[in-house]
Scaffold this motif. Structure first.
Motif, mmCIF file in Angstrom:
data_model
loop_
_atom_site.group_PDB
_atom_site.id
_atom_site.type_symbol
_atom_site.label_atom_id
_atom_site.label_comp_id
_atom_site.label_asym_id
_atom_site.label_seq_id
_atom_site.Cartn_x
_atom_site.Cartn_y
_atom_site.Cartn_z
ATOM 1 N N LEU A 89 52.146 37.178 46.068
ATOM 2 C CA LEU A 89 51.322 38.291 45.595
ATOM 3 C C LEU A 89 51.432 39.495 46.519
ATOM 4 O O LEU A 89 51.401 40.645 46.063
ATOM 5 N N ALA A 90 51.580 39.249 47.810
ATOM 6 C CA ALA A 90 51.774 40.364 48.747
ATOM 7 C C ALA A 90 53.076 41.103 48.442
ATOM 8 O O ALA A 90 53.134 42.332 48.521
ATOM 9 N N THR A 127 47.217 46.217 43.095
ATOM 10 C CA THR A 127 46.197 45.442 43.801
ATOM 11 C C THR A 127 45.262 44.775 42.805
ATOM 12 O O THR A 127 44.888 43.603 42.958
ATOM 13 N N ARG A 128 44.891 45.515 41.771
ATOM 14 C CA ARG A 128 44.042 44.940 40.725
ATOM 15 C C ARG A 128 44.776 43.810 40.006
ATOM 16 O O ARG A 128 44.186 42.760 39.712
ATOM 17 N N LEU A 129 46.053 44.005 39.716
ATOM 18 C CA LEU A 129 46.829 42.950 39.057
ATOM 19 C C LEU A 129 46.866 41.694 39.905
ATOM 20 O O LEU A 129 46.729 40.573 39.385
ATOM 21 N N ALA A 130 47.045 41.845 41.213
ATOM 22 C CA ALA A 130 47.068 40.679 42.103
ATOM 23 C C ALA A 130 45.737 39.938 42.055
ATOM 24 O O ALA A 130 45.702 38.696 42.090
ATOM 25 N N GLU A 131 44.641 40.670 41.955
ATOM 26 C CA GLU A 131 43.321 40.034 41.860
ATOM 27 C C GLU A 131 43.183 39.277 40.534
ATOM 28 O O GLU A 131 42.623 38.168 40.500
ATOM 29 N N VAL A 132 43.703 39.851 39.455
ATOM 30 C CA VAL A 132 43.659 39.180 38.157
ATOM 31 C C VAL A 132 44.486 37.899 38.203
ATOM 32 O O VAL A 132 44.050 36.839 37.734
ATOM 33 N N ILE A 133 45.675 37.987 38.778
ATOM 34 C CA ILE A 133 46.546 36.811 38.868
ATOM 35 C C ILE A 133 45.901 35.722 39.709
ATOM 36 O O ILE A 133 45.960 34.536 39.360
ATOM 37 N N ARG A 134 45.282 36.108 40.811
ATOM 38 C CA ARG A 134 44.638 35.117 41.672
ATOM 39 C C ARG A 134 43.510 34.398 40.932
ATOM 40 O O ARG A 134 43.404 33.161 40.988
#
Length: 327
Positions: A89-90, A127-134
């Motif tokens: 994700l990073a 950053t928002r997409l990474a939060e959704v994926i997590r």
């Protein structure tokens, strides 16, 4: 048909990796069209209630159905053989804005408001997409990842064994029915992609997949090592498996627990996975595996940080003889 030109350096740099981020992305297709993936229906039934509490529309917008293309930036090639999801994700969050926009330009159809926002401001929206994926991964992947990872690591180990016996040429020609190496050209049979490309010494990254479906997926043109994702074998055993050990005669000789472990070790498996499948503690499994190893019936194989156990030739003969006697 994709025709991929290889040179000696590409073969030398061919390697395997496991990608939790790719499994997250690929699972979206299963969630959106479960009837097309009957092998995963048991998993779908378990995770569906949790998804009702999440807003994962941005992720769904990026993995359209029917899936003609997946934007490369959402599943970058793993930089290491066994990255965890946060590392991947990073990498996603660090994608250059122009790469995000180029990927979105390649998606067919009209953009949703969420994709429009991502196109306008990739830095913030990634950053928002990474939060959704997590959040999505926590619901659908994390509880099952140890079992999935073990199956994928088996694929890596079997691939390494194929290289040892038949070389990289042998590996690529046994990897998948849609992949064939002829001379210095790798022929990859895609449904919609066609063309020719050379790897130019960048090597090839092979990623076995649980949720990718029956076809191969490739990315030969984006930054990073060219990647070929292919279906792992026996994925249905992840969700539905008969735990009853075979070979009652064997159980009378070595005991029910050790007979069950030998049955499960038809393919390399970790201690934690064996404990889960057999309903035992890890300590109990380790104790019995130690006895079986001392008797020459099982051996160990290291895959990265993990140790997998598998039947030796003697173990295979013993199990086969017991099965024949029981029949």
């Amino acid at each position: 048909m994709m025709l991929v030109g290889l040179e000696a350096r590409d073969l030398a740099l061919t390697r395997f990796a496991v990608s939790p981020l790719w499994e997250v992305i690929a699972s979206v297709r299963v969630i959106r069209q479960p009837h097309r993936f009957p092998e995963h229906l048991a998993w779908f039934g378990r995770v569906r209630p949790g998804l009702a509490r999440l807003d994962w529309r941005l992720l769904a917008d990026l993995v359209q159905v029917p899936t003609l293309v997946i934007p490369p930036f959402v599943c970058p090639p793993p930089a290491t053989s066994q990255p965890d999801l946060d590392v991947e994700l990073a990498t996603l969050v660090a994608t250059a804005p122009e790469a995000v926009r180029a990927s979105l330009d390649a998606l067919p159809g009209a953009r949703s408001s969420r994709l429009t926002a991502l196109y306008a401001d990739p830095v913030v929206e990634l950053t928002r997409l990474a939060e959704v994926i997590r959040a999505y991964a926590d619901a659908v992947l994390v509880p099952y990842w140890p079992r999935m990872r073990t199956l994928l690591e088996r694929e890596v180990l079997l691939g390494a064994q194929r290289i040892a016996s038949d070389g990289v040429h042998g590996l690529l020609n046994h990897l998948d029915p849609y992949v064939r190496l002829e001379a210095d050209t790798l022929r990859v049979d895609h449904i919609v992609l066609a063309g020719a490309v050379r790897l130019d010494g960048r090597g090839l990254l092979l990623v076995p997949s649980v949720f990718g479906g029956p076809r191969v997926w490739s990315n030969f043109g984006s930054p990073g090592q060219p990647v070929l994702r292919y279906p792992a074998r026996a994925v249905a055993t992840l969700w539905e498996r008969d735990p009853a050990p075979r070979g009652l005669g064997l159980a009378r000789v070595v005991g029910r627990t050790r007979a069950a472990l030998l049955h499960e070790l038809a393919v390399p498996t970790s201690t934690l996975e064996l404990a889960d499948r057999c309903g035992l503690t890890s300590g109990t499994v380790s104790q019995h595996l130690g006895a079986l190893r001392d008797a020459g019936l099982v051996g160990t194989h290291r895959v990265g940080r993990f140790v997998l156990y598998a039947r030796t030739t003697a173990g295979e003969v013993l199990v086969a003889a017991s099965s024949t006697a029981d029949a």
